[in-house]
Design a protein around this motif. Structure first.
Motif, short mmCIF file in Angstrom:
data_model
loop_
_atom_site.label_atom_id
_atom_site.label_comp_id
_atom_site.label_asym_id
_atom_site.label_seq_id
_atom_site.Cartn_x
_atom_site.Cartn_y
_atom_site.Cartn_z
N ARG A 76 -3.87 -4.24 -2.06
CA ARG A 76 -3.35 -3.20 -1.17
C ARG A 76 -2.56 -2.15 -1.94
O ARG A 76 -2.60 -0.97 -1.62
CB ARG A 76 -2.47 -3.84 -0.08
CG ARG A 76 -3.23 -4.55 0.99
CD ARG A 76 -4.07 -3.60 1.82
NE ARG A 76 -3.39 -3.11 3.00
CZ ARG A 76 -3.59 -1.93 3.56
NH1 ARG A 76 -4.41 -1.09 2.98
NH2 ARG A 76 -2.95 -1.56 4.63
N TRP A 77 -1.80 -2.57 -2.97
CA TRP A 77 -1.08 -1.62 -3.81
C TRP A 77 -2.07 -0.67 -4.48
O TRP A 77 -1.86 0.56 -4.51
CB TRP A 77 -0.27 -2.36 -4.88
CG TRP A 77 0.73 -1.50 -5.60
CD1 TRP A 77 2.05 -1.39 -5.34
CD2 TRP A 77 0.47 -0.63 -6.72
NE1 TRP A 77 2.66 -0.51 -6.21
CE2 TRP A 77 1.71 -0.01 -7.08
CE3 TRP A 77 -0.66 -0.29 -7.46
CZ2 TRP A 77 1.82 0.89 -8.12
CZ3 TRP A 77 -0.55 0.62 -8.50
CH2 TRP A 77 0.69 1.20 -8.83
N LEU A 78 -3.17 -1.22 -4.98
CA LEU A 78 -4.20 -0.40 -5.62
C LEU A 78 -4.81 0.59 -4.62
O LEU A 78 -5.05 1.74 -4.94
CB LEU A 78 -5.30 -1.28 -6.20
CG LEU A 78 -5.11 -1.81 -7.61
CD1 LEU A 78 -6.28 -2.70 -8.01
CD2 LEU A 78 -4.97 -0.66 -8.61
N GLU A 79 -5.07 0.11 -3.41
CA GLU A 79 -5.66 0.99 -2.40
C GLU A 79 -4.74 2.19 -2.13
O GLU A 79 -5.20 3.33 -2.04
CB GLU A 79 -5.91 0.22 -1.11
CG GLU A 79 -6.58 1.09 -0.04
CD GLU A 79 -6.75 0.37 1.28
OE1 GLU A 79 -7.61 0.78 2.08
OE2 GLU A 79 -6.01 -0.60 1.53
N GLY A 80 -3.45 1.92 -1.99
CA GLY A 80 -2.51 3.01 -1.77
C GLY A 80 -2.40 3.92 -2.97
O GLY A 80 -2.37 5.15 -2.83
N ALA B 46 0.83 -1.20 0.00
CA ALA B 46 0.00 0.00 0.00
C ALA B 46 0.86 1.25 0.00
O ALA B 46 0.54 2.25 -0.66
CB ALA B 46 -0.93 0.00 1.22
N ILE B 47 1.98 1.23 0.71
CA ILE B 47 2.88 2.38 0.75
C ILE B 47 3.58 2.55 -0.59
O ILE B 47 3.78 3.67 -1.07
CB ILE B 47 3.88 2.22 1.91
CG1 ILE B 47 3.13 2.30 3.25
CG2 ILE B 47 4.97 3.28 1.85
CD1 ILE B 47 3.98 2.02 4.45
N ARG B 48 3.95 1.42 -1.25
CA ARG B 48 4.55 1.51 -2.59
C ARG B 48 3.55 2.14 -3.56
O ARG B 48 3.92 2.98 -4.39
CB ARG B 48 4.97 0.13 -3.08
CG ARG B 48 6.04 -0.53 -2.23
CD ARG B 48 6.81 -1.59 -3.00
NE ARG B 48 5.96 -2.61 -3.57
CZ ARG B 48 5.66 -3.76 -2.96
NH1 ARG B 48 6.13 -4.02 -1.75
NH2 ARG B 48 4.90 -4.66 -3.56
N GLY B 49 2.29 1.75 -3.46
CA GLY B 49 1.27 2.32 -4.33
C GLY B 49 1.05 3.80 -4.09
O GLY B 49 0.91 4.60 -5.02
N LEU B 50 1.04 4.19 -2.81
CA LEU B 50 0.85 5.61 -2.47
C LEU B 50 2.03 6.44 -2.98
O LEU B 50 1.83 7.54 -3.52
CB LEU B 50 0.72 5.77 -0.96
CG LEU B 50 0.49 7.19 -0.45
CD1 LEU B 50 -0.85 7.74 -0.93
CD2 LEU B 50 0.58 7.25 1.08
N ALA B 51 3.26 5.93 -2.84
CA ALA B 51 4.43 6.65 -3.33
C ALA B 51 4.34 6.85 -4.84
O ALA B 51 4.67 7.93 -5.37
CB ALA B 51 5.70 5.89 -2.96
N ALA B 52 3.90 5.80 -5.56
CA ALA B 52 3.74 5.92 -7.01
C ALA B 52 2.71 7.00 -7.37
O ALA B 52 2.89 7.76 -8.32
CB ALA B 52 3.32 4.57 -7.60
#
Length: 744
Positions: free
Chosen positions: A642-646, A603-609
């Motif tokens: 979770r990546w999508l959520e972030g 989720a944090i990787r997705g948010l950073a992106a």
């Protein structure tokens, strides 16, 4: 005999029927003196009771001078028999006196309770067995409250029930073992009664709780009473009048001698027992309340409710409708059987919203007197009902009120709660106000910090500085002190934060602590702030957080990841406000590292992106690669969700506008196995729930249009089989997207 001049009236401490019967009995008896069950320390306050600027509900607050935290309330409603006895004495120019055991005795016995009415302190035996419940059962009632209401509070009797009730209590007490406190109190009251009979020519009336009536006639052993009372305590106490409220008179507030329906009791006190007028007046109030809330309440409905309440009373053998009949009629006719409006009636009318007023010259403790002065200066009403207040911080009056609210918060008196702060670029605060009478005790507790609100808040903040254990606590205290215009305490808290920030704090704590400091620096507080020291500290904390952040995101659980997501979002929006380009570039480098790292939470990787994409620092091609990796077969589906959520983080615009991203996400979802889809569905639903209603509806239209281009509202899938499948899936899609049926 002196005892022949003694007349004891057993009452309920807050009962309109008891008060009306007592008033009639006093008019007939015309006593030369009235003795009342109440705190002896408060006798000097009796003189205020008859004044027009004393409006119940009120309470006598008794507290220990050396430790004001040891305190007790003695409440009075307008229909309290004790209050009416005080008014009768004042109107007839005869002396009245409180005769209960001084509160100092209880303090020395470590029996102080800040919210307990001494006059109704229940014994252990009576807590286990309700004696009046036995009388109610004999009369065919399920509970004592209904029996007492029918026979005393809502009845049409005069004072003839007093001797009958005393005889019944005498029988009950023969089967009940009393506590030492109750026996001591009764001994003290007997001594005061003997003294009054000796000093007074004429009849002496005693007004006390019905349970004490037979015990107060036992004059057999004066020596035993004196021995039981013991020596006068050395602990010094003081008393004052304080505002009270209907809400705090109620059982639900936890008040030991409370009543279930203060508003109803006040109504029947004001209207007497006029069988016809009572129902008309009450149901008219119900109608006005419902109409004020936008609910239907016609005149015809009010008339029908009046008739139904009278019919119910006749069926139940009552001379006039009681509260039960009123509520049943209101529910059936005025509320249409819906319990929700009846709850509103219960809160506003049955319990009530009245708040008392105390005369300005009543002696008050120093902090209470200072607060009263400030409230008068700022024209702020002290109300126990919830209200909202908007403050313009560009005006001196707005700043002064905000400062007062923040200082009270530092004293653990949250009378005002900030709903919206001044925000970005504005000078307005929105506050919710609700006064709790218990705050009066907390004011007394704060006396040890100083005699004024400003001095006490300053010293309380300085005292808290030494107790701070984390940088988050330190940052919050700095903000509180600045908002309360306490620069000395703020500087001390800044020093404490500086020492804590270099003691190995984790990145998430540094981020949480620095965010409020950044907003203070950028938008100010409409008060003077130590800007140079705050800025240097904030920059130091940000640099330290950026160094520690990559490691702080490694191998963390779901709860920690969710907390980190929120903090990073706030941090990302706050960081540009410092105006330091080098820090921003360092932050972007950290984000690039997070998107590419495999140890950070997905989720944090997705948010950073998402952060980098929004700033144009992550090209479309690279973003598509990152998304494809996150949603690939080699990645567990839950991690992909979770990546999508972030990445989406509450905003669907990126997939609404980018067909490639939409296609990758669509492909990932459609290729999930049934079991995996069901497992990840709650997380997917949570992701979509963060979108605005308009975005969710546009997303549904995009799915309906086939996913290529965002189609117009109402566009359909061309293929007949596709339309059939879409219609089958539509209820699930609507549920996942959180849309209503009409938004399809």
């Amino acid at each position: 005999m002196a005892e022949d001049r003694l007349h004891i009236f057993g009452i309920r401490h807050h009962g309109p029927g008891s008060a009306r019967s007592l008033e009639a009995a006093l008019n007939e008896l015309k006593p030369a003196k009235i003795l009342i069950e109440g705190p002896s320390e408060a006798n000097e306050l009796i003189a205020f009771a008859g004044r027009t600027d004393m409006q119940p509900p009120l309470a006598i607050l008794v507290y220990a001078v050396q430790d004001p935290a040891l305190a007790s309330f003695y409440p009075f409603a307008v229909y309290s028999p004790e209050w009416q006895a005080l008014l009768w004495a004042d109107a007839n120019a005869i002396p009245a006196e409180f005769i209960d055991l001084p509160y100092a005795y209880r303090l020395e016995q470590n029996q102080g309770d800040e919210n307990q009415d001494v006059a109704e302190a229940a014994t252990e035996a009576r807590q286990q067995r309700d004696p009046f419940g036995e009388l109610a059962a004999l009369a065919g009632y399920d509970d004592a409250e209904a029996w007492w209401n029918d026979y005393i509070e809502e009845a049409h009797s005069g004072g003839e029930h007093f001797p009958v009730l005393e005889q019944a209590v005498a029988e009950l007490r023969r089967q009940t073992q009393e506590s030492e406190l109750t026996l001591q109190r009764e001994a003290y009251m007997r001594l005061q009664i003997r003294k009054a009979l000796t000093e007074t020519e004429g009849e002496v009336a005693v007004v006390c709780g019905a349970w004490h009536t037979p015990a107060l006639r036992d004059f057999a052993k004066v020596t035993d009473d004196r021995k039981l009372v013991g020596k006068a305590p050395k602990l010094k106490t003081e008393a004052t009048w304080t505002p009270w409220s209907d809400r705090h008179l109620a059982f639900a507030s936890g008040y030991g001698a409370g009543v279930p329906s203060p508003g109803w009791y006040r109504f029947i006190w004001q209207h007497g027992h006029d069988a016809g007028g009572l129902a008309v007046g009450w149901q008219s109030r119900v109608g006005r309340l419902l109409r004020s809330e936008g609910l239907p309440a016609s005149t015809a409905a009010i008339i029908e409710a009046v008739r139904l309440s009278a019919a119910l009373a006749a069926l139940r053998g009552r001379a006039s409708p009681g509260l039960a009949e009123m509520n049943d009629a209101s529910l059936a006719v005025m509320c249409g059987g819906d319990a929700l409006p009846l709850r509103l009636i219960g809160e506003r009318l049955v319990v009530g919203t009245a708040v008392g007023e105390v005369a300005a010259d009543v002696p008050q403790p120093p902090l209470q007197a200072d607060l009263t002065k400030l409230l008068k200066r700022y024209r702020l009403p002290m109300e126990t009902s919830v209200s909202e207040l908007s403050l313009d911080l560009r005006a001196e009056a707005g700043i002064a009120k905000s400062v007062l609210f923040n200082r009270l918060t530092l004293l653990d008196i949250p009378w005002a709660t900030l709903i919206r702060n001044s925000g970005r670029g504005t000078f307005r605060e929105q506050w919710k106000l609700c006064w709790d009478p218990v705050f009066g005790i907390r004011l007394n507790q704060a006396i040890r910090f100083g005699p004024t609100i400003e001095k006490a808040a300053q010293n309380a903040a300085l005292d808290r500085v030494g107790q701070i254990q984390t940088i988050v606590e330190a940052a919050a205290l700095i903000e509180n002190c600045l908002l309360a215009d306490l620069p000395q305490a703020a500087e001390q808290a800044i020093g404490r934060l500086e020492s804590l920030s270099v003691q190995g704090n984790e990145a998430d704590y540094l981020i949480a602590a620095v965010i409020p400091l950044i907003f203070i620096l950028r938008y100010g507080t409409a008060r003077p702030i130590p800007e140079e020291a705050l800025r240097a500290l904030a920059l130091s904390m940000v640099r330290e957080a950026l160094i520690r952040l990559p490691y702080a995101t490694h191998n963390i659980d779901e709860q920690a990841a969710s907390a980190m997501l929120k903090r990073l979002q706030d941090f990302h929006h706050a960081l540009p406000l410092l105006g330091d380009d080098s820090l921003l570039e360092q932050w972007r480098n950290v984000l690039h590292g997070l998107t590419a790292g495999s140890l950070s939470h997905p989720a944090i990787r997705g948010l950073a992106a998402r952060f980098l994409y929004n700033e144009g620092r992550l090209p479309n091609g690279e973003l598509h690669i990152r998304l494809a990796e996150a949603l690939s077969y080699g990645t567990p589906p839950f991690d992909g969700a979770r990546w999508l959520e972030g990445f989406l983080s509450g905003n669907a615009e990126v997939i609404l506008l980018d067909a490639t991203l939409f296609g990758l996400m669509d492909q990932w979802l459609t290729e999930l196995s049934e079991d995996t889809f069901i497992e990840t569905l709650p997380l997917i639903r949570r992701t979509f729930a963060g979108f605005g209603p308009g975005q969710r509806q546009r997303l549904l239209h995009k799915i309906r249009s086939g996913g290529g281009q965002s189609g117009p509202v109402g566009s359909e899938i061309d293929d007949e089989r596709g339309r059939e499948y879409f219609q089958q899936a539509l209820p699930l899609l609507v549920s996942i997207l959180g849309l209503n049926e009409h938004e399809r």
